[in-house]
Write a protein that holds these residues in place. Sequence first.
Motif, PDB file in Angstrom:
ATOM      1  N   GLU A   1      -8.480   4.541  -4.021  1.00 40.71           N
ATOM      2  CA  GLU A   1      -9.050   3.488  -3.095  1.00 40.71           C
ATOM      3  C   GLU A   1      -9.547   2.364  -3.826  1.00 40.71           C
ATOM      4  OE1 GLU A   1     -13.073   3.211  -0.400  1.00 40.71           O
ATOM      5  OE2 GLU A   1     -12.276   5.250  -0.819  1.00 40.71           O
TER       6      GLU A   1
ATOM      7  N   HIS B   1      -7.695  -1.477  -3.258  1.00 49.13           N
ATOM      8  CA  HIS B   1      -8.432  -2.446  -2.614  1.00 49.13           C
ATOM      9  C   HIS B   1      -8.033  -3.618  -3.593  1.00 49.13           C
ATOM     10  CE1 HIS B   1     -11.628  -3.772  -0.116  1.00 49.13           C
ATOM     11  NE2 HIS B   1     -12.109  -4.624  -0.866  1.00 49.13           N
TER      12      HIS B   1
ATOM     13  N   ARG C   1      -5.524  -5.877  -1.278  1.00 45.66           N
ATOM     14  CA  ARG C   1      -6.596  -6.197  -0.237  1.00 45.66           C
ATOM     15  C   ARG C   1      -7.386  -7.406  -0.935  1.00 45.66           C
ATOM     16  NH1 ARG C   1      -7.436  -2.829   4.398  1.00 45.66           N
ATOM     17  NH2 ARG C   1      -9.444  -3.745   4.662  1.00 45.66           N
ATOM     18  N   THR C   2      -7.020  -7.858  -2.294  1.00 45.06           N
ATOM     19  CA  THR C   2      -8.083  -8.749  -2.941  1.00 45.06           C
ATOM     20  C   THR C   2      -7.266  -9.964  -3.475  1.00 45.06           C
ATOM     21  OG1 THR C   2      -9.392  -6.988  -3.574  1.00 45.06           O
ATOM     22  CG2 THR C   2      -9.452  -9.169  -4.914  1.00 45.06           C
TER      23      THR C   2
END
Length: 177
Positions: free
Chosen positions: A82, A86, A90-91
């Motif tokens: 996870e 991330h 997603r960064t």
Amino acid sequence: MSAALPVFRYHPDPVVSGSIREGTETCVCCERSTGWIYTASFYTAQDVDGQFCPWCIADGSAAARFEGEFTDSYGLAGVSGEILEHVTRRTPGFHAWQDPHWLVHCEDAAAFVGEVGHTELAAHPEALDQLRTDLRMGGWHDASQLEGFLTHLGQGASAMLFRCTVCGTHLAYADAS
């Protein structure tokens, strides 16, 4: 349209780091002009003709649609799937001379603070000590050469500064052209 930026746990100030800037460009993913645009790397086998808005990074839609990542998983060994997802998808990534990578502390990805020189790094002695140790392990055995390199960070080489999201410890790695 210019709204408050999404919050990025692992890159808390992407505007200061230069990874996101104000801009009128249209996001290649959502096809909106949000007032902000991503400026750093995106790794994909697809041909992406444009840049992304911060919201398409934060919700994962840019990485999903274009089957790519904003940073390599190098350095992220030991974190959960996870967290890996991330950070990589997603960064926002960041600009670096070499391939940028993320640091880990307390079994979590650290938060990217920014590119710094010696003066800024010296304000975080734990990061400077950790970098010194890493460089010695990497082959810098001459103490005077090592200290010379460290005191000249910001002049042809820099340090990438991170902060542990769990305990607050600062970490760094050296980056040079």
